[in-house]
Design an enzyme around this catalytic site. Structure first.
Site, PDB file in Angstrom:
ATOM      1  N   TYR A  63      14.936  -7.477  15.046  1.00  0.00           N
ATOM      2  CA  TYR A  63      14.778  -7.091  13.611  1.00  0.00           C
ATOM      3  C   TYR A  63      15.992  -7.824  12.554  1.00  0.00           C
ATOM      4  CZ  TYR A  63      14.201  -4.275   9.140  1.00  0.00           C
ATOM      5  OH  TYR A  63      13.778  -3.860   7.776  1.00  0.00           O
ATOM      6  N   ALA A  96       0.752  -1.336  -0.043  1.00  0.00           N
ATOM      7  CA  ALA A  96      -0.105  -0.040  -0.055  1.00  0.00           C
ATOM      8  C   ALA A  96       0.974   1.280   0.072  1.00  0.00           C
ATOM      9  CB  ALA A  96      -0.859   0.063   1.246  1.00  0.00           C
TER      10      ALA A  96
HETATM   11  N1  NAI Z   1      13.072   1.319   4.692  1.00  0.00           N
HETATM   12  C1  NAI Z   1      14.220   0.875   4.953  1.00  0.00           C
HETATM   13  O1  NAI Z   1      15.160   1.146   5.406  1.00  0.00           O
HETATM   14  C2  NAI Z   1      14.210  -0.889   4.573  1.00  0.00           C
HETATM   15  C3  NAI Z   1      13.094  -1.520   4.717  1.00  0.00           C
HETATM   16  N2  NAI Z   1      13.519  -3.018   4.424  1.00  0.00           N
HETATM   17  C4  NAI Z   1      12.242  -3.951   4.433  1.00  0.00           C
HETATM   18  O2  NAI Z   1      11.485  -3.460   3.192  1.00  0.00           O
HETATM   19  C5  NAI Z   1       9.997  -3.746   3.461  1.00  0.00           C
HETATM   20  C6  NAI Z   1       9.111  -2.602   3.300  1.00  0.00           C
HETATM   21  O3  NAI Z   1       9.930  -1.625   4.021  1.00  0.00           O
HETATM   22  P1  NAI Z   1       9.174  -0.250   3.761  1.00  0.00           P
HETATM   23  O4  NAI Z   1       8.565   0.189   2.486  1.00  0.00           O
HETATM   24  O5  NAI Z   1      10.421   0.561   4.188  1.00  0.00           O
HETATM   25  O6  NAI Z   1       8.302   0.128   4.810  1.00  0.00           O
HETATM   26  P2  NAI Z   1       7.013   0.987   5.486  1.00  0.00           P
HETATM   27  O7  NAI Z   1       6.683   0.890   6.807  1.00  0.00           O
HETATM   28  O8  NAI Z   1       7.184   2.311   4.480  1.00  0.00           O
HETATM   29  O9  NAI Z   1       5.888   0.168   4.408  1.00  0.00           O
HETATM   30  C7  NAI Z   1       5.489  -1.181   4.927  1.00  0.00           C
HETATM   31  C8  NAI Z   1       3.854  -1.501   4.306  1.00  0.00           C
HETATM   32  O10 NAI Z   1       3.722  -2.894   4.987  1.00  0.00           O
HETATM   33  C9  NAI Z   1       2.440  -2.676   5.529  1.00  0.00           C
HETATM   34  N3  NAI Z   1       2.326  -3.485   6.691  1.00  0.00           N
HETATM   35  C10 NAI Z   1       2.491  -3.290   7.915  1.00  0.00           C
HETATM   36  N4  NAI Z   1       2.409  -4.311   8.499  1.00  0.00           N
HETATM   37  C11 NAI Z   1       1.853  -5.254   8.113  1.00  0.00           C
HETATM   38  C12 NAI Z   1       0.983  -6.488   8.093  1.00  0.00           C
HETATM   39  N5  NAI Z   1       0.941  -7.080   9.420  1.00  0.00           N
HETATM   40  N6  NAI Z   1       0.178  -7.086   7.205  1.00  0.00           N
HETATM   41  C13 NAI Z   1       0.317  -6.777   5.980  1.00  0.00           C
HETATM   42  N7  NAI Z   1       1.004  -5.399   5.614  1.00  0.00           N
HETATM   43  C14 NAI Z   1       1.536  -4.755   6.369  1.00  0.00           C
HETATM   44  C15 NAI Z   1       2.324  -1.288   5.687  1.00  0.00           C
HETATM   45  O11 NAI Z   1       0.842  -0.898   6.054  1.00  0.00           O
HETATM   46  C16 NAI Z   1       2.864  -0.367   4.832  1.00  0.00           C
HETATM   47  O12 NAI Z   1       2.231  -0.373   3.596  1.00  0.00           O
HETATM   48  C17 NAI Z   1      10.231  -4.412   4.996  1.00  0.00           C
HETATM   49  O13 NAI Z   1      10.111  -5.667   4.951  1.00  0.00           O
HETATM   50  C18 NAI Z   1      11.286  -3.721   5.606  1.00  0.00           C
HETATM   51  O14 NAI Z   1      11.851  -4.543   6.560  1.00  0.00           O
HETATM   52  C19 NAI Z   1      14.515  -3.574   4.331  1.00  0.00           C
HETATM   53  C20 NAI Z   1      15.760  -2.740   4.418  1.00  0.00           C
HETATM   54  C21 NAI Z   1      15.790  -1.288   4.732  1.00  0.00           C
HETATM   55  C1  LIG Z   2      22.852   1.582  11.572  1.00  0.00           C
HETATM   56  C2  LIG Z   2      21.612   2.184  11.673  1.00  0.00           C
HETATM   57  C3  LIG Z   2      20.881   1.959  10.752  1.00  0.00           C
HETATM   58  C4  LIG Z   2      19.398   2.774  10.979  1.00  0.00           C
HETATM   59  C5  LIG Z   2      18.615   2.719   9.929  1.00  0.00           C
HETATM   60  C6  LIG Z   2      17.153   2.412  10.253  1.00  0.00           C
HETATM   61  C7  LIG Z   2      16.566   1.392   9.784  1.00  0.00           C
HETATM   62  C8  LIG Z   2      17.126   0.405   8.908  1.00  0.00           C
HETATM   63  C9  LIG Z   2      16.294  -0.796   8.423  1.00  0.00           C
HETATM   64  C10 LIG Z   2      16.994  -1.572   7.497  1.00  0.00           C
HETATM   65  O1  LIG Z   2      16.271  -2.504   7.431  1.00  0.00           O
HETATM   66  C11 LIG Z   2      18.349  -1.762   7.425  1.00  0.00           C
HETATM   67  C12 LIG Z   2      19.381  -0.637   7.160  1.00  0.00           C
HETATM   68  C13 LIG Z   2      20.380  -0.649   7.758  1.00  0.00           C
HETATM   69  C14 LIG Z   2      20.702  -1.104   9.080  1.00  0.00           C
HETATM   70  C15 LIG Z   2      21.493  -2.523   9.238  1.00  0.00           C
HETATM   71  C16 LIG Z   2      22.833  -2.561   9.507  1.00  0.00           C
HETATM   72  C17 LIG Z   2      23.710  -1.151   9.305  1.00  0.00           C
HETATM   73  C18 LIG Z   2      24.820  -1.946  10.117  1.00  0.00           C
HETATM   74  C19 LIG Z   2      26.196  -1.239   9.368  1.00  0.00           C
HETATM   75  C20 LIG Z   2      27.387  -1.927   9.933  1.00  0.00           C
HETATM   76  O2  LIG Z   2      27.550  -2.784  10.683  1.00  0.00           O
HETATM   77  O3  LIG Z   2      28.225  -1.046   9.739  1.00  0.00           O
END
Ligand code: NAI
Ligand SMILES: CCCCC/C=C\C=C\C(=O)C/C=C\C/C=C\CCCC(=O)O
Length: 273
Positions: A157, A18
């Site tokens: 996480y 979404a």
């Molecule tokens: N934004 C970042 O820095 C990073 C994100 N990710 C991963 O990427 C994926 C997407 O993250 P983002 O778009 O950044 O997050 P976001 O928070 O912007 O979007 C997450 C989406 O998942 C939905 N959601 C939450 N709980 C849910 C549930 N129980 N069932 C169905 N939908 C649900 C939310 O409503 C939202 O639309 C996640 O798995 C996150 O862990 C991985 C690395 C970095």
């Molecule tokens: C290290 C703090 C990063 C904070 C960013 C917040 C959320 C991140 C969500 C993610 O899913 C992943 C992004 C980065 C964090 C993970 C590891 C970084 C570690 C880097 C290192 O070990 O040098």
């Protein structure tokens, strides 16, 4: 590897689509010619609005299906609904995920980030597998650089994202692709500009020293959503079954598989039965 994979005419199911990265994957796939996209999310209001916006450009190509991926019965209904609507699912992106390492939320976070992803994967494998009458397909599981690193501020996480990567690589082992015609891969994005990286002080384990928080998060490069979409595009097109891809600091797509395989080779002797 599947030769010349293209999004054209593919039916896709994306969880957590979404908003954030999931929404960007959905829009990119439609732009590249996907036939149908199911936007699966717990947030009905945002999801319905997003689908309405997509359908203005891509006529009737998107549907919204409400689903909380932490709930098995909702996953079951969701998968059935999408198969009924589309006839066939070719691409599954297991994207739904949250960062919430609090004492009161860590079980839910683990259910969303890992258990929900496993459940959708198993259902998709059953549906797609060629050796049981399916058409093959692609599954991309969203891990994180947090699943490659140790971070004591959000260990739960990190654990859930490492589990996603291990699950993906273990499932993909031969003869998985030969039997099923399915490529299952994992994507590890670094910090990316979405809601997930906002209000981090309310999502991580209790930080007694706020200076530590500043030190940890202060200088992190937050990359653009577009950079991660580019890596998704590359791996869908060219990624081998079992491959792991990095999207970090707005750098071009980088394949991590050989680095991770080296770790496995190094410890194999110690752990083999
Ligand atoms: N934004 C970042 O820095 C990073 C994100 N990710 C991963 O990427 C994926 C997407 O993250 P983002 O778009 O950044 O997050 P976001 O928070 O912007 O979007 C997450 C989406 O998942 C939905 N959601 C939450 N709980 C849910 C549930 N129980 N069932 C169905 N939908 C649900 C939310 O409503 C939202 O639309 C996640 O798995 C996150 O862990 C991985 C690395 C970095
Ligand atoms: C290290 C703090 C990063 C904070 C960013 C917040 C959320 C991140 C969500 C993610 O899913 C992943 C992004 C980065 C964090 C993970 C590891 C970084 C570690 C880097 C290192 O070990 O040098």
């Amino acid at each position: 590897m599947t030769a010349q994979w293209e999004a054209k005419n593919k039916n896709c199911l994306i969880t957590g689509a979404a908003s954030g990265l999931g929404a960007a994957y959905a829009e990119a796939l439609l732009k590249e010619g996907a036939k149908k996209v199911a936007v699966v999310d717990i947030d009905e209001n945002t999801g319905q609005n997003f689908v309405a916006k997509l359908n203005e450009t891509y006529k009737n190509a998107a549907i919204f299906v409400k689903c909380d991926v932490s709930k098995e019965s909702e996953i079951e209904n969701c998968f059935k609904t999408v198969v009924k609507e589309f006839g066939r699912v070719d691409v599954l992106i297991n994207n739904a995920g949250i960062m919430s390492d609090l004492e009161t939320t860590w079980r839910l976070a683990t259910d969303i980030n890992y258990q929900g992803l496993v459940s959708f994967t198993l259902k998709a494998v059953k549906h797609m597998r060629k050796d049981e009458g399916g058409a093959g397909g692609v599954i991309v599981n969203i891990s994180s650089t947090a699943g490659l690193s140790k971070v004591n501020t959000f260990p739960i996480y990190c654990g859930s994202k490492a589990a996603v990567r291990y699950f993906t690589q273990s499932l993909a082992m031969p003869p998985f692709f030969e039997d099923t015609g399915i490529r299952v891969m994992a994507l590890c994005p670094g910090a990316t500009a979405t809601k997930l990286v906002e209000n981090l002080d309310k999502k991580v384990v209790d930080m007694k020293n706020s200076k530590m928080m500043e030190e940890l998060f202060g200088n992190v490069h937050i990359q653009s959503v577009e950079s991660t979409v580019a890596v998704m595009h590359k791996m869908l097109k060219d990624g081998n079954n079992g491959s792991i891809w990095l999207s970090n600091k707005d750098q071009p797509p980088y394949e991590l598989t050989s680095h991770i395989d080296k770790f496995f080779t190094d410890v194999e002797e110690l752990v083999s039965p």
